[in-house]
Design a protein around this motif. Structure first.
Motif, PDB file in Angstrom:
ATOM      1  N   ARG A   1     146.452 154.471  -7.907  1.00 56.57           N
ATOM      2  CA  ARG A   1     147.386 155.627  -8.644  1.00 56.57           C
ATOM      3  C   ARG A   1     146.895 155.409 -10.196  1.00 56.57           C
ATOM      4  NH1 ARG A   1     153.155 156.902  -9.206  1.00 56.57           N
ATOM      5  NH2 ARG A   1     153.692 156.748 -11.475  1.00 56.57           N
TER       6      ARG A   1
ATOM      7  N   SER B   1     147.166 145.926 -11.429  1.00 59.99           N
ATOM      8  CA  SER B   1     147.432 147.343 -12.210  1.00 59.99           C
ATOM      9  C   SER B   1     146.889 146.784 -13.552  1.00 59.99           C
ATOM     10  CB  SER B   1     148.890 147.316 -12.277  1.00 59.99           C
ATOM     11  OG  SER B   1     149.217 148.361 -13.135  1.00 59.99           O
TER      12      SER B   1
ATOM     13  N   HIS C   1     146.971 160.363  -7.392  1.00 56.74           N
ATOM     14  CA  HIS C   1     146.505 159.381  -6.776  1.00 56.74           C
ATOM     15  C   HIS C   1     145.125 159.800  -6.160  1.00 56.74           C
ATOM     16  CE1 HIS C   1     151.039 158.754  -6.853  1.00 56.74           C
ATOM     17  NE2 HIS C   1     150.666 157.669  -6.598  1.00 56.74           N
TER      18      HIS C   1
ATOM     19  N   ARG D   1     145.340 153.656  -1.564  1.00 56.08           N
ATOM     20  CA  ARG D   1     145.239 154.536  -2.707  1.00 56.08           C
ATOM     21  C   ARG D   1     145.343 154.029  -3.936  1.00 56.08           C
ATOM     22  NH1 ARG D   1     148.881 159.722  -2.253  1.00 56.08           N
ATOM     23  NH2 ARG D   1     150.341 158.474  -2.346  1.00 56.08           N
TER      24      ARG D   1
ATOM     25  N   GLU E   1     147.636 156.818 -14.144  1.00 56.63           N
ATOM     26  CA  GLU E   1     148.693 157.366 -15.208  1.00 56.63           C
ATOM     27  C   GLU E   1     148.194 157.485 -16.345  1.00 56.63           C
ATOM     28  OE1 GLU E   1     152.133 154.435 -13.655  1.00 56.63           O
ATOM     29  OE2 GLU E   1     152.578 155.245 -15.321  1.00 56.63           O
TER      30      GLU E   1
ATOM     31  N   ILE F   1     149.965 162.244 -13.718  1.00 55.93           N
ATOM     32  CA  ILE F   1     149.891 161.160 -12.743  1.00 55.93           C
ATOM     33  C   ILE F   1     149.239 161.644 -11.371  1.00 55.93           C
ATOM     34  CG2 ILE F   1     151.379 159.714 -11.149  1.00 55.93           C
ATOM     35  CD1 ILE F   1     153.648 159.908 -13.199  1.00 55.93           C
TER      36      ILE F   1
END
Lengths: 143, 110
Positions: A69, A130, A8, A67, A71, A6
């Motif tokens: 993210r 997302s 950012h 930001r 994953e 993970i």
């Protein structure tokens, strides 16, 4: 299953290349011997690059204070990468086909199309900020 | 600089060494438009040393090809490996460009 990785990023397109390589390097450590490793080399690289670019430029409006993210989850069956931005969301259901004669000469509009064609599954959350990219694994069977 | 520019007769050869992506597409645009402004008309983009191309990279090639054509020239592509060729096929951009197997072929057939 817990994510393998993970991190950012600020919304800066100059950071995309390193981010993509970071994800691909982690994948290769695990799936180096699989027949589909070449799909990670190309398909995941391009699709992830598209997802990051969309998140930074359209989702976060190129605002460097916002930001993105990232994953990465690797299961026995798939490599799953999720990219999430801080934007209001994207209307992913109404993306024109960039391969029609009238669209072919346009300089943009190929990002989501490429993601969908290069990966096994591409899905968005309801808000549309997302995207989840899924590439199925194809482990080499040991005799 | 991910682009190496060389002149071979009337042809401007641009080698993409690395990736052609959103972060550097403007550099390629600048190189081609500057050469176009000073009179160059035949361009060959060599992808023999290229990693991958994203949709922004494809888009800048489309846009430059159009500008070069408007000036009576042509922007051709050379040495796409199987992966890169797949990107052009998926997006049907292989129908828009003249694609040659190698830089040598591109220089020979001009």
């Amino acid at each position: 299953m817990d994510p393998e990785l993970i991190f950012h990023l600020p919304s800066d397109v100059l950071r995309i290349e390193d981010a993509v390589e970071k994800v691909v390097a982690r994948c290769h450590r695990i799936i180096e011997l699989e027949r589909r490793a070449s799909r990670v080399r190309m398909n995941l690289r391009v699709a992830l690059s598209e997802a990051l670019s969309n998140a930074m430029l359209y989702g976060n409006g190129a605002d460097r204070s916002k930001r993105v993210r990232v994953e990465l989850t690797i299961t026995a069956k798939a490599i799953i990468t999720r990219v999430t931005d801080e934007g209001p969301g994207f209307d992913y259901e109404h993306v024109p086909d960039p391969t029609t004669p009238e669209s072919l000469l346009k300089p943009d509009g190929r990002g989501i199309f490429l993601m969908r064609r290069l990966l096994d599954e591409v899905s968005f959350n309801d808000r549309g900020n997302s995207v989840t990219l899924l590439l199925r694994r194809d482990p080499v069977r040991r005799e | 600089m991910p682009f190496i520019v060389e002149q071979s007769g009337a042809i401007t050869v641009i080698s993409v060494t690395g990736h052609l992506i959103v972060a550097n597409r403007q550099e390629l645009k600048h190189v081609v438009l500057e050469r176009l402004r000073t009179g160059d008309r035949e361009f060959l983009v060599d992808f023999a040393e290229t990693g991958y191309i994203d949709s922004s990279g494809l888009g800048v090639l489309v846009s430059l090809s159009k500008k070069v054509r408007e000036q009576g020239g042509e922007l051709r592509l050379a040495a796409l490996n199987e992966d890169l060729r797949t990107l052009f096929q998926l997006t049907k951009l292989d129908t828009l460009f003249t694609i040659v197997d190698s830089r040598e072929e591109g220089l020979r057939d001009s």
